[in-house]
Design an enzyme around this catalytic site. Structure first.
Site, PDB file in Angstrom:
ATOM      1  N   LYS A  92       0.818  -1.250   0.082  1.00 37.29           N
ATOM      2  CA  LYS A  92       0.049  -0.060   0.103  1.00 37.29           C
ATOM      3  C   LYS A  92       0.840   1.302  -0.039  1.00 37.29           C
ATOM      4  CE  LYS A  92      -4.071  -2.055   2.315  1.00 37.29           C
ATOM      5  NZ  LYS A  92      -4.757  -1.978   3.528  1.00 37.29           N
ATOM      6  N   ALA A 124      -1.053   1.057   6.566  1.00 33.89           N
ATOM      7  CA  ALA A 124      -1.114   0.152   7.482  1.00 33.89           C
ATOM      8  C   ALA A 124      -2.165  -0.959   6.905  1.00 33.89           C
ATOM      9  CB  ALA A 124      -1.765   0.714   8.823  1.00 33.89           C
ATOM     10  N   ASP A 125      -2.046  -2.226   7.551  1.00 34.30           N
ATOM     11  CA  ASP A 125      -2.898  -3.148   7.252  1.00 34.30           C
ATOM     12  C   ASP A 125      -3.292  -3.911   8.595  1.00 34.30           C
ATOM     13  OD1 ASP A 125      -4.509  -4.375   4.766  1.00 34.30           O
ATOM     14  OD2 ASP A 125      -3.747  -6.263   6.070  1.00 34.30           O
ATOM     15  N   THR A 126      -4.638  -4.516   8.731  1.00 33.93           N
ATOM     16  CA  THR A 126      -4.916  -5.155   9.997  1.00 33.93           C
ATOM     17  C   THR A 126      -5.515  -6.635   9.539  1.00 33.93           C
ATOM     18  OG1 THR A 126      -5.314  -3.223  11.227  1.00 33.93           O
ATOM     19  CG2 THR A 126      -6.337  -5.147  12.045  1.00 33.93           C
ATOM     20  N   GLY A 128       0.349  -4.463  10.343  1.00 34.73           N
ATOM     21  CA  GLY A 128       1.582  -4.095   9.692  1.00 34.73           C
ATOM     22  C   GLY A 128       1.429  -2.505   9.508  1.00 34.73           C
TER      23      GLY A 128
END
Length: 208
Positions: free
Chosen positions: A56, A78-80, A115
């Site tokens: 991203k 960010a990625d969850t 992340g």
């Protein structure tokens, strides 16, 4: 914030924007970077969170660099990921999605991984991975049905939003609460500060 420092958030998530604002950070630009979030074969949840946050950030930076008035900026992504063991739960989009997620989460513990990826104006790439353990109470069928009817779960990893109605499901949470919401603030602020972003510039003006 200094006019010489620009922050681009590579996410359109209202929750992430609100969390940054809670820390006194106002992104100069919100630039959602759509990437294919399908896990690779046998990919661990933590690896998926790191990989997607990096993709991203890189996608947003590439998009910025095609603009005529591009100026080097801090790019934050960010990625969850929500997982039961190694099983990655989807971002719920259908009634079947949320019913399956809540059935898996009922009465057991799961992990939420986020992340975070920061690309500095100088091109350095920095990453962090944050893990939180969450345990849900056993959910009666009627309570699952009521939550499904609320619609709050749409687009949420694991089919729930801890900052909303589903907060009543949580028996125990070990680690960062803001991580479960979608952006671990302590680690995000530490990452930005460590790379020279003036996080606290707006704090004095925020005094009542």
């Amino acid at each position: 914030m200094s006019s010489l420092q620009k922050l681009v958030l590579a996410s359109g998530s209202p929750r992430r924007i609100e969390l940054l604002q809670q820390a006194g950070i106002e992104p100069d630009r919100v630039l959602p970077a759509g990437v294919d979030e399908t896990p690779m074969r046998a990919e661990h949840p933590r690896s998926l969170a790191k990989r997607l946050s990096k993709e991203k950030a890189e996608r947003a930076l590439a998009s910025l660099q095609t603009e005529d008035d591009y100026a080097p900026s801090f790019v934050l992504a960010a990625d969850t990921v929500v997982a039961v063991g190694r099983r990655i739960l989807p971002k719920a989009e259908t009634l079947d999605d949320v019913a399956n997620c809540l059935g898996l989460l009922s009465g057991r513990s799961h992990r939420v991984y986020s992340g975070i990826c920061l690309i500095t104006p100088g091109g350095k790439l920095r990453q962090r991975l944050v893990e939180t353990r969450v345990r849900f109470k056993r959910l009666p069928r009627a309570e699952i049905d009521a939550y499904v009817a609320s619609g709050e779960w749409r687009g949420k990893a694991g089919g729930y939003a801890v900052q909303g109605l589903a907060g009543a499901f949580v028996v125990k949470l070990v680690g960062s609460y803001t991580n479960v919401v979608g952006l671990p603030l302590y680690e995000t602020v530490a990452l930005l500060t460590g790379e020279g972003f003036k996080v606290h510039a707006n704090w004095l003006s925020a005094r009542p």
